[in-house]
Design an enzyme around this catalytic site. Sequence first.
Site, PDB file in Angstrom:
ATOM      1  N   HIS A 101      12.898  11.198  11.856  1.00 19.93           N
ATOM      2  CA  HIS A 101      12.166   9.935  11.748  1.00 19.93           C
ATOM      3  C   HIS A 101      12.788   8.878  12.652  1.00 19.93           C
ATOM      4  O   HIS A 101      12.343   7.740  12.677  1.00 19.93           O
ATOM      5  CB  HIS A 101      12.196   9.426  10.311  1.00 19.93           C
ATOM      6  CG  HIS A 101      11.527  10.355   9.330  1.00 19.93           C
ATOM      7  ND1 HIS A 101      10.205  10.232   8.990  1.00 19.93           N
ATOM      8  CD2 HIS A 101      11.994  11.432   8.650  1.00 19.93           C
ATOM      9  CE1 HIS A 101       9.887  11.182   8.118  1.00 19.93           C
ATOM     10  NE2 HIS A 101      10.949  11.925   7.899  1.00 19.93           N
TER      11      HIS A 101
ATOM     12  N   HIS B 273       0.846  -1.200   0.000  1.00 19.29           N
ATOM     13  CA  HIS B 273       0.000   0.000   0.000  1.00 19.29           C
ATOM     14  C   HIS B 273       0.881   1.250   0.000  1.00 19.29           C
ATOM     15  O   HIS B 273       0.679   2.160  -0.805  1.00 19.29           O
ATOM     16  CB  HIS B 273      -0.934  -0.003   1.211  1.00 19.29           C
ATOM     17  CG  HIS B 273      -1.579   1.329   1.484  1.00 19.29           C
ATOM     18  ND1 HIS B 273      -2.583   1.845   0.690  1.00 19.29           N
ATOM     19  CD2 HIS B 273      -1.354   2.263   2.439  1.00 19.29           C
ATOM     20  CE1 HIS B 273      -2.936   3.027   1.150  1.00 19.29           C
ATOM     21  NE2 HIS B 273      -2.205   3.316   2.212  1.00 19.29           N
TER      22      HIS B 273
ATOM     23  N   THR C 214       6.831  27.070   5.568  1.00 16.97           N
ATOM     24  CA  THR C 214       5.518  26.484   5.309  1.00 16.97           C
ATOM     25  C   THR C 214       4.429  27.429   5.777  1.00 16.97           C
ATOM     26  O   THR C 214       3.399  27.608   5.113  1.00 16.97           O
ATOM     27  CB  THR C 214       5.378  25.124   6.011  1.00 16.97           C
ATOM     28  OG1 THR C 214       6.563  24.376   5.778  1.00 16.97           O
ATOM     29  CG2 THR C 214       4.188  24.351   5.484  1.00 16.97           C
TER      30      THR C 214
ATOM     31  N   ASP D  55       6.929  21.657 -26.633  1.00 14.85           N
ATOM     32  CA  ASP D  55       6.856  20.318 -26.039  1.00 14.85           C
ATOM     33  C   ASP D  55       7.914  20.259 -24.956  1.00 14.85           C
ATOM     34  O   ASP D  55       8.565  21.260 -24.657  1.00 14.85           O
ATOM     35  CB  ASP D  55       7.127  19.240 -27.126  1.00 14.85           C
ATOM     36  CG  ASP D  55       6.541  17.884 -26.736  1.00 14.85           C
ATOM     37  OD1 ASP D  55       6.819  17.417 -25.611  1.00 14.85           O
ATOM     38  OD2 ASP D  55       5.791  17.312 -27.548  1.00 14.85           O
TER      39      ASP D  55
ATOM     40  N   SER E 230      13.087   6.247 -13.731  1.00 15.78           N
ATOM     41  CA  SER E 230      12.006   6.996 -14.360  1.00 15.78           C
ATOM     42  C   SER E 230      11.938   8.413 -13.799  1.00 15.78           C
ATOM     43  O   SER E 230      11.845   9.396 -14.545  1.00 15.78           O
ATOM     44  CB  SER E 230      10.696   6.249 -14.140  1.00 15.78           C
ATOM     45  OG  SER E 230       9.612   7.117 -14.310  1.00 15.78           O
ATOM     46  N   SER E 231      12.027   8.511 -12.465  1.00 17.29           N
ATOM     47  CA  SER E 231      11.929   9.835 -11.840  1.00 17.29           C
ATOM     48  C   SER E 231      13.092  10.723 -12.236  1.00 17.29           C
ATOM     49  O   SER E 231      12.917  11.919 -12.476  1.00 17.29           O
ATOM     50  CB  SER E 231      11.936   9.705 -10.311  1.00 17.29           C
ATOM     51  OG  SER E 231      10.744   9.143  -9.885  1.00 17.29           O
TER      52      SER E 231
ATOM     53  N   GLU F  34      11.728  13.319  -0.021  1.00 21.30           N
ATOM     54  CA  GLU F  34      10.625  12.686  -0.748  1.00 21.30           C
ATOM     55  C   GLU F  34       9.269  13.256  -0.311  1.00 21.30           C
ATOM     56  O   GLU F  34       8.373  13.448  -1.124  1.00 21.30           O
ATOM     57  CB  GLU F  34      10.662  11.169  -0.500  1.00 21.30           C
ATOM     58  CG  GLU F  34       9.425  10.405  -0.955  1.00 21.30           C
ATOM     59  CD  GLU F  34       9.257  10.340  -2.462  1.00 21.30           C
ATOM     60  OE1 GLU F  34      10.256  10.557  -3.170  1.00 21.30           O
ATOM     61  OE2 GLU F  34       8.138  10.085  -2.922  1.00 21.30           O
TER      62      GLU F  34
ATOM     63  N   SER G 250      -1.465  26.838  -5.791  1.00 21.73           N
ATOM     64  CA  SER G 250      -1.103  28.233  -6.059  1.00 21.73           C
ATOM     65  C   SER G 250      -1.630  28.724  -7.404  1.00 21.73           C
ATOM     66  O   SER G 250      -1.674  29.928  -7.647  1.00 21.73           O
ATOM     67  CB  SER G 250       0.422  28.404  -6.022  1.00 21.73           C
ATOM     68  OG  SER G 250       0.910  28.036  -4.761  1.00 21.73           O
TER      69      SER G 250
ATOM     70  N   LYS H  69       3.795  30.125   3.313  1.00 18.92           N
ATOM     71  CA  LYS H  69       2.938  29.688   2.205  1.00 18.92           C
ATOM     72  C   LYS H  69       1.458  29.750   2.597  1.00 18.92           C
ATOM     73  O   LYS H  69       0.626  30.262   1.866  1.00 18.92           O
ATOM     74  CB  LYS H  69       3.302  28.265   1.786  1.00 18.92           C
ATOM     75  CG  LYS H  69       4.596  28.224   1.014  1.00 18.92           C
ATOM     76  CD  LYS H  69       4.816  26.864   0.410  1.00 18.92           C
ATOM     77  CE  LYS H  69       5.723  26.946  -0.786  1.00 18.92           C
ATOM     78  NZ  LYS H  69       5.125  27.532  -1.961  1.00 18.92           N
TER      79      LYS H  69
ATOM     80  N   ARG I  93       1.593   1.333  15.157  1.00 20.25           N
ATOM     81  CA  ARG I  93       1.216   1.148  13.762  1.00 20.25           C
ATOM     82  C   ARG I  93       1.676  -0.228  13.288  1.00 20.25           C
ATOM     83  O   ARG I  93       2.422  -0.912  13.973  1.00 20.25           O
ATOM     84  CB  ARG I  93       1.825   2.251  12.897  1.00 20.25           C
ATOM     85  CG  ARG I  93       3.321   2.245  12.872  1.00 20.25           C
ATOM     86  CD  ARG I  93       3.892   3.490  12.238  1.00 20.25           C
ATOM     87  NE  ARG I  93       3.791   3.459  10.787  1.00 20.25           N
ATOM     88  CZ  ARG I  93       4.669   4.075   9.971  1.00 20.25           C
ATOM     89  NH1 ARG I  93       5.674   4.756  10.470  1.00 20.25           N
ATOM     90  NH2 ARG I  93       4.519   4.022   8.671  1.00 20.25           N
TER      91      ARG I  93
ATOM     92  N   HIS J 167      13.069  11.994   3.634  1.00 17.60           N
ATOM     93  CA  HIS J 167      12.435  13.251   4.004  1.00 17.60           C
ATOM     94  C   HIS J 167      12.249  14.210   2.835  1.00 17.60           C
ATOM     95  O   HIS J 167      11.163  14.734   2.642  1.00 17.60           O
ATOM     96  CB  HIS J 167      13.026  13.930   5.228  1.00 17.60           C
ATOM     97  CG  HIS J 167      12.021  14.892   5.752  1.00 17.60           C
ATOM     98  ND1 HIS J 167      10.934  14.481   6.481  1.00 17.60           N
ATOM     99  CD2 HIS J 167      11.826  16.198   5.508  1.00 17.60           C
ATOM    100  CE1 HIS J 167      10.141  15.509   6.690  1.00 17.60           C
ATOM    101  NE2 HIS J 167      10.651  16.560   6.123  1.00 17.60           N
TER     102      HIS J 167
ATOM    103  N   TYR K  96       8.666  16.220   0.480  1.00 15.07           N
ATOM    104  CA  TYR K  96       8.465  17.498  -0.208  1.00 15.07           C
ATOM    105  C   TYR K  96       8.381  17.323  -1.710  1.00 15.07           C
ATOM    106  O   TYR K  96       7.789  18.147  -2.408  1.00 15.07           O
ATOM    107  CB  TYR K  96       9.547  18.500   0.218  1.00 15.07           C
ATOM    108  CG  TYR K  96       9.409  18.778   1.683  1.00 15.07           C
ATOM    109  CD1 TYR K  96       8.339  19.547   2.141  1.00 15.07           C
ATOM    110  CD2 TYR K  96      10.238  18.188   2.619  1.00 15.07           C
ATOM    111  CE1 TYR K  96       8.131  19.749   3.485  1.00 15.07           C
ATOM    112  CE2 TYR K  96      10.040  18.377   3.972  1.00 15.07           C
ATOM    113  CZ  TYR K  96       8.983  19.157   4.409  1.00 15.07           C
ATOM    114  OH  TYR K  96       8.774  19.339   5.737  1.00 15.07           O
TER     115      TYR K  96
END
Lengths: 378, 527
Positions: free
Chosen positions: B304, B78, B329, B107, B170-171, B256, B269, B332, B451, B254, B258
């Site tokens: 973490h 998941h 943050t 393009d 890919s990324s 990731e 925005s 924003k 968890r 971390h 963002y």
Amino acid sequence: MASSSARRTAAWALGILGAAFSGLALGLEWNLQPAVTRIAADIHDVHTYVMVLVSVIFAGVFGVMFYSVFAHRKDKGHQAAQWHENTTVEVLWTAIPLVILVVIAWPVTKVVVAQKDTSNPDLTIKVTGYQWKWGYDYIKGEGEGISFISALATPRDQIEGRAPKGEHYLLEVDHEMVVPVGKKVRVLTTAADVIHSWWIPAFGVKQDAMPGFIRDLHFRAEKAGVYRGQCVELCGKEHGFMPIVVRVVSQDEYSKWVGEHKKALAAAADDPARTWTLDELKRRGEQVYAANCVACHQASGKGTPPVFPALDGSPVVNGPRQAQIDIVLNGKPNTPMAAFGGQLNDVELAAVITFTRNNWGNRIGDQVLPAEVKALRK
Amino acid sequence: MSAVLDTHGHADHGYHPGGIMRWITTTNHKDIGTLYLWFSFIMFMVGGVMALVIRLELFSPGLQWVDPDFFNQMTTMHGLIMVFGAIMPAFVGFANWLIPMMIGAPDMAFARMNNWSFWILPFAAALLVISFFTPGGAPGVGWTMYAPLTVQMGMGMDLTIFAVHLLGMSSIMGSINIITTILNLRAPGMGLMRMPLFCWTWLITAYLLVATMPVLAGAVTMTLTDRHFGTTFFNAAGGGDPVLYQHIFWFFGHPEVYIIALPAFGVVSQVIPAFARKPLFGYASMVSATAGIAILSFIVWAHHMYTVGMPVAGQLFFMYATALIAVPTGVKVFNWVATMWKGSLSFETPMLFAVGFLFLFTLGGFTGLVLSLAAVDIQLHDTYYVVAHFHYVMAIGAVFAGYAGVYFWLPKWTGRMYDEALGKWHFWLSVIFINITFFVQHFAGLAGMPRRIPDYPMMFEVWNKISSVGAFGFGISQLLFLYIIVSAIRSGEKAPDKPWEGADSLEWTHLPTPAPRHSFHTPPVLK
């Protein structure tokens, strides 16, 4: 039309949510468990303080937003202003949060420093995480030398829904860790296989148990009682089934426990010199199997292959004794099969191996003697 | 520059395969954007079904539906599928569709690489799914794949490692493409500080991806060699350290967070000013806040890991650095609210989702601030409080921003309008059910529910029941979204060139609706 019925649905769902919250009044557990140590109390105070602070900020910011949502609407004929910058405001709302953060950080820093001060303990206990139980060794202070394994005591029948669940479902163990009230206890954590994590919410302590490394935590329980927690680092299949129970008792009771525990241990110790019959070994082995093996290999001996192989019909169990003893003693690398050499004594090992060789479809008929196990220990 | 445009001009009249080959061979940014978006939605459904298996098992204490091993496989897959298969590709889809149109380019810069970076994804997803059918099944280690539990897994773990490698490639290719496009293909007059904020958030996100995906690849490769080739990076018996894995993983992990959040900020925005009919407040500070968040995201990873046993100095450094993220943050959030202030607001579906994002993402941000406090995190780490927190910022934050974006740009993409009444239904059902799902998890976590457990003590039963009901409600509501989109594409009303009064970026002001296959044959003239 659609949106008015959407609104009705919203009201209905909010009603359910409201009912959920009224559950709070019915005594549901919804906040941090009552603190039994100074540090836990400090953590809870800091948490409450920060929650109040951020709730006020949240209400302020979104109060402004919702005012705008209601007042500055196109369908009310509100004309859009066209400004889009204001240096003063922008500097202010960068600087003020910074100040608020300092205000928050100060009390928290004091708690962090206190959490890490494990010096001068009255009692030191080593806790070892196994898949999936805890080992306790009292290594310094009163009770030095006491050592036991603590596993889930909730019967499988309750877990699998064949029996009603008890009051302490999943939070009960066969051997509780016992400590005296008011004494500083230092707990060293480590693990035998993968990472586990030792947590007692009421004490405000949580520390990962790292295989191959020692970490530590400390607590000083201020009130006698039984406190319960669970492993909190995913450690494989039975991660949800390795609770932690600490019984805090008065100094007198603690001394009594230490004495009794040592006596009981001596009495219960299996006498390796004794001669065991096949039936006796099997009976003893069945108990050991139920406490240590059943979660993976199952009561049926069928396991859940391929990760947890079947013992019933297994070539290892039906093969030479020495190979089977070796696997049970030393585990199998890169699989969840743990090394039980450090957890079980020679009699227990001999008994459980004998049991597996003479149960289900396995009919070897031989018996493994404690002396054989002893000889193969490295 | 003009040579490039000419080539595209010819291609337009040249080779045009039909049917499936159109999609396999396409180098058109719009086709590829569409592929990304549909792929992401399919993965969202697959990952969602897994979430429902989890919530089904957790509806009651005891083991009813799945065994603990399969439960662990569900939580792992998941997480991986939602993060890498659903949310990230969705925003790459937005980037593909929108960035060339927003900056006045024909393009993406590397059209063929663009094709390749999409077509790697289905293979990576297939590896993840195939792992369920290998001996031992999919890995049951959590999406974080902590060592040394990974060493105990079957070959499903290896397939997952290769899938992560492919996803990373890919990324990285997608990011290089985005960076190059934004830096080189802007129309004359489209200065960097004139770009729509969405382009800025993606430019910064792309740099984060290029910097962190190789780190993740390194972490899983070490896991692979520990499993099969006798190395001991994460094994103390050979001089390694399991905590090393966590440091490497979260150095990726971390940023990731963002990587997922920043493009969502970008979408919001664009949407909020359009429906406030008022320019975005504090554009320059929005750009610097985005950059500030990105830079800070590299020095906060160990928040973490407050329970691994770091020294006091480590706990304090990571606590202070993490809390600092609240400042940009906050800027924003204040800017978005100030954009709405004294606007001329209307609340079509995209705006509803954007406001929902703003409110609920901020709620998740505040629980993040609570979690950043090392002392308090000791009680909350690895409990359902954390699960609630990151689902507020991801499952609600990113997904709501994604929905806002789809409803906002659907007319531009397809030339047709969606059903506004049904769109509002979709919003209200989603916002109610997702809060029922996740709000109560804060309470379960505070009260002490760990968890990643398939069964739980009796005192958590009520919270879990409520949460499961919410999850099924949310899951079913998403079928409504599918219906709305499909019926809009098939038989929606024709959309006007500019259905949103306040929209002011190039795709609305300089292009017809639906957008032509090649956006700008000649660069637009900007005042």
